[in-house]
Structures are given as C-alpha cells and as structure tokens.
Design a protein around this motif. Structure first.
Motif, PDB file in Angstrom:
ATOM      1  N   ARG A  70       0.818  -1.222   0.000  1.00 12.55           N
ATOM      2  CA  ARG A  70       0.000   0.000   0.000  1.00 12.55           C
ATOM      3  C   ARG A  70       0.850   1.269   0.000  1.00 12.55           C
ATOM      4  N   GLY A  71       2.170   1.114  -0.152  1.00 12.83           N
ATOM      5  CA  GLY A  71       3.049   2.273  -0.191  1.00 12.83           C
ATOM      6  C   GLY A  71       3.398   2.844   1.166  1.00 12.83           C
ATOM      7  N   LEU A  72       3.081   2.134   2.240  1.00  9.25           N
ATOM      8  CA  LEU A  72       3.344   2.668   3.576  1.00  9.25           C
ATOM      9  C   LEU A  72       4.837   2.724   3.889  1.00  9.25           C
ATOM     10  N   ALA A  73       5.594   1.694   3.511  1.00  7.33           N
ATOM     11  CA  ALA A  73       7.048   1.718   3.750  1.00  7.33           C
ATOM     12  C   ALA A  73       7.682   2.869   2.981  1.00  7.33           C
ATOM     13  N   THR A  74       7.250   3.075   1.749  1.00 10.90           N
ATOM     14  CA  THR A  74       7.779   4.176   0.931  1.00 10.90           C
ATOM     15  C   THR A  74       7.438   5.524   1.559  1.00 10.90           C
ATOM     16  N   GLU A  75       6.214   5.677   2.008  1.00 12.22           N
ATOM     17  CA  GLU A  75       5.779   6.937   2.631  1.00 12.22           C
ATOM     18  C   GLU A  75       6.591   7.241   3.888  1.00 12.22           C
ATOM     19  N   GLY A  76       6.750   6.254   4.742  1.00  6.90           N
ATOM     20  CA  GLY A  76       7.520   6.457   5.963  1.00  6.90           C
ATOM     21  C   GLY A  76       8.999   6.654   5.690  1.00  6.90           C
ATOM     22  N   ALA A  77       9.527   5.926   4.712  1.00  9.58           N
ATOM     23  CA  ALA A  77      10.948   6.069   4.356  1.00  9.58           C
ATOM     24  C   ALA A  77      11.235   7.477   3.856  1.00  9.58           C
ATOM     25  N   ARG A  78      10.337   8.035   3.080  1.00 12.82           N
ATOM     26  CA  ARG A  78      10.526   9.418   2.595  1.00 12.82           C
ATOM     27  C   ARG A  78      10.593  10.394   3.769  1.00 12.82           C
ATOM     28  N   ALA A  79       9.759  10.186   4.778  1.00 13.96           N
ATOM     29  CA  ALA A  79       9.783  11.073   5.953  1.00 13.96           C
ATOM     30  C   ALA A  79      11.109  10.952   6.691  1.00 13.96           C
ATOM     31  N   ALA A  80      11.628   9.720   6.813  1.00 12.65           N
ATOM     32  CA  ALA A  80      12.922   9.533   7.481  1.00 12.65           C
ATOM     33  C   ALA A  80      14.044  10.177   6.674  1.00 12.65           C
TER      34      ALA A  80
ATOM     35  N   GLU B  74      14.237   2.041  -4.400  1.00 11.13           N
ATOM     36  CA  GLU B  74      14.189   2.724  -5.698  1.00 11.13           C
ATOM     37  C   GLU B  74      13.078   3.764  -5.737  1.00 11.13           C
ATOM     38  N   ARG B  75      11.926   3.460  -5.138  1.00 10.05           N
ATOM     39  CA  ARG B  75      10.823   4.427  -5.150  1.00 10.05           C
ATOM     40  C   ARG B  75      11.140   5.692  -4.362  1.00 10.05           C
ATOM     41  N   VAL B  76      12.016   5.609  -3.361  1.00 12.02           N
ATOM     42  CA  VAL B  76      12.371   6.823  -2.604  1.00 12.02           C
ATOM     43  C   VAL B  76      13.558   7.554  -3.220  1.00 12.02           C
ATOM     44  N   GLY B  77      14.051   7.066  -4.355  1.00 12.47           N
ATOM     45  CA  GLY B  77      15.105   7.771  -5.072  1.00 12.47           C
ATOM     46  C   GLY B  77      16.503   7.235  -4.879  1.00 12.47           C
TER      47      GLY B  77
ATOM     48  N   LEU C 253      23.868  -2.785  -2.160  1.00 11.57           N
ATOM     49  CA  LEU C 253      23.938  -1.491  -1.487  1.00 11.57           C
ATOM     50  C   LEU C 253      23.272  -0.438  -2.365  1.00 11.57           C
ATOM     51  N   TYR C 254      22.404   0.353  -1.744  1.00  7.57           N
ATOM     52  CA  TYR C 254      21.779   1.494  -2.408  1.00  7.57           C
ATOM     53  C   TYR C 254      22.230   2.755  -1.683  1.00  7.57           C
ATOM     54  N   ARG C 255      22.373   3.839  -2.436  1.00 10.50           N
ATOM     55  CA  ARG C 255      22.815   5.112  -1.884  1.00 10.50           C
ATOM     56  C   ARG C 255      21.902   6.244  -2.347  1.00 10.50           C
TER      57      ARG C 255
ATOM     58  N   ALA D  89      21.041  14.788  -4.614  1.00  8.17           N
ATOM     59  CA  ALA D  89      20.012  14.062  -5.363  1.00  8.17           C
ATOM     60  C   ALA D  89      18.662  14.174  -4.657  1.00  8.17           C
ATOM     61  N   TRP D  90      18.651  14.115  -3.316  1.00  9.36           N
ATOM     62  CA  TRP D  90      17.410  14.284  -2.556  1.00  9.36           C
ATOM     63  C   TRP D  90      16.801  15.654  -2.831  1.00  9.36           C
ATOM     64  N   ILE D  91      17.626  16.691  -2.836  1.00 10.93           N
ATOM     65  CA  ILE D  91      17.133  18.038  -3.067  1.00 10.93           C
ATOM     66  C   ILE D  91      16.511  18.138  -4.460  1.00 10.93           C
ATOM     67  N   ARG D  92      17.155  17.521  -5.457  1.00  9.40           N
ATOM     68  CA  ARG D  92      16.589  17.506  -6.810  1.00  9.40           C
ATOM     69  C   ARG D  92      15.244  16.777  -6.823  1.00  9.40           C
ATOM     70  N   LEU D  93      15.192  15.614  -6.159  1.00  7.20           N
ATOM     71  CA  LEU D  93      13.937  14.843  -6.105  1.00  7.20           C
ATOM     72  C   LEU D  93      12.843  15.627  -5.402  1.00  7.20           C
ATOM     73  N   ALA D  94      13.183  16.284  -4.298  1.00  9.20           N
ATOM     74  CA  ALA D  94      12.198  17.042  -3.532  1.00  9.20           C
ATOM     75  C   ALA D  94      11.661  18.211  -4.366  1.00  9.20           C
ATOM     76  N   GLY D  95      12.521  18.793  -5.190  1.00 14.39           N
ATOM     77  CA  GLY D  95      12.098  19.902  -6.042  1.00 14.39           C
ATOM     78  C   GLY D  95      11.177  19.481  -7.173  1.00 14.39           C
ATOM     79  N   GLU D  96      11.211  18.202  -7.522  1.00 14.79           N
ATOM     80  CA  GLU D  96      10.373  17.687  -8.612  1.00 14.79           C
ATOM     81  C   GLU D  96       8.961  17.353  -8.163  1.00 14.79           C
ATOM     82  N   THR D  97       8.745  17.258  -6.856  1.00 11.23           N
ATOM     83  CA  THR D  97       7.412  16.873  -6.368  1.00 11.23           C
ATOM     84  C   THR D  97       6.581  18.065  -5.969  1.00 11.23           C
TER      85      THR D  97
END
Length: 187
Positions: free
Chosen positions: A106-116, A145-148, A172-174, A179-187
């Motif tokens: 339901r996207g809950l892990a993605t939603e919470g991960a974005r907040a963290a 991947e969904r959190v960028g 390993l994912y990084r 990159a976060w700032i770019r992603l945040a600016g796109e939403t």
C-alpha cells in the motif's frame, strides 16, 4: 529535533512498552522474516526496542515505531540507524524498515521512508543515506528505488554467519543529499 514524524497515513514515534508484543509477533512471522537469518526471539525483539528507544531519547533519531494514523495500530518500524556490524562502506547512516505483512503493498514503507530521509537530509544535514538488503529481496529493493535511492553496484557478502547462502549476497543502495534536493524539487 521532532519527537515524531507525521505523514499523510503514518505516525513515526517513540517506542512504548505496548509495542513490544506486536513487534515480537512481527519478528516471528516467517513471511516478514524470509530475507533474514531466521525468526527473531522475544528477547532479541525487546533488545531492539530498548536500543532504539534509548537512541531516540539521546539523539532524536533512530528506528521509530510506526502506527497508522487512522487506527493508531502499531505496524512495524521505519527509521535511520548506524549499522552494528562492520561494513566496508562505513561510516554510514542506514535507512531501514520492517512492516507487518498485513500492511504491505500500500506504499506505507515508501511513505515512511521518505519522511525519514527528509529528516536525515533536511534536519540532520546528512550528506548521504544508504540502505541494503539481500539481492533477492525485490520488495525491499523496490522501496529503495521508489524513494530515489540508486543501486551502487557495490554488492557484498553480509557478515552474518547465520545467513543461508541464498541470503548472504547483499546489494547497497545510496542517496546523496544533492540528489534528494533535486527529487524534492520535482514533487
């Protein structure tokens, strides 16, 4: 530092004693633990809760207990931590999550991960956050991947002798702050 993180559907908060039994039950679910060395005992689950509670009190961030805002039901953890095992890419801060199976898809892990991640980059000022899992754990990789986060092409053997061979190889994912700032600016 906020004591909790609120998203549209989730509340990431400090652990309470009432979380101990449902967290231990989550760690005894073979579906939830299929990419780990085995089921986790009540004692080990309680040690997690104690450690994360102390870290949240001491520094304001760790793995938070997660509940749904609609029901207040505990559903797992999401947060940021410093890995306890020595890994070749340390020092680092890791994004982690584990939700009860009834709350998958339901996207809950993605939603919470974005907040963290938002807290890590925008309030803690971290330059990079990593995450890792067994290479065959496609659901967890999907969240990364969904959190960028991007696959770093630095696969490694996780240093836990209890892991079966099929789970030893980890990816390993990084995600870097720029990159976060770019992603945040796109939403």
């Amino acid at each position: 530092m906020p004591s909790e993180l609120i998203t549209e559907r989730l509340r990431l908060r400090q652990w309470t004693d009432a979380d101990r039994a449902p967290y231990a039950a989550l760690n005894q679910d073979p579906a939830v633990m299929r990419f780990f060395a085995g089921l986790q005992s009540r004692e080990a689950s309680d040690r997690d809760v104690d450690r994360w509670r102390a870290e949240l009190d001491a520094r304001g961030w760790s793995n938070w207990a997660v509940e749904t805002r609609a029901s207040g039901q505990f559903i797992g953890f999401i947060g940021l931590s410093i890995p306890r095992r020595a890994l070749s890419f340390m020092p680092c801060v890791e994004l982690g999550y584990r939700l009860a199976a009834a709350h998958w898809g339901r996207g809950l892990a993605t939603e919470g991960a974005r907040a963290a991640l938002k807290l890590g980059f925008e309030q803690l000022g971290l330059d990079e956050i990593v995450s890792f899992t067994a290479t065959i754990n496609l659901p967890s990789r999907g969240v990364m991947e969904r959190v960028g986060m991007t696959h770093a092409n630095e696969d490694f053997d996780y240093p836990n002798p209890a892991l079966p061979d099929r789970l030893r190889r980890h990816c390993l994912y990084r995600l870097r702050r720029d990159a976060w700032i770019r992603l945040a600016g796109e939403t």
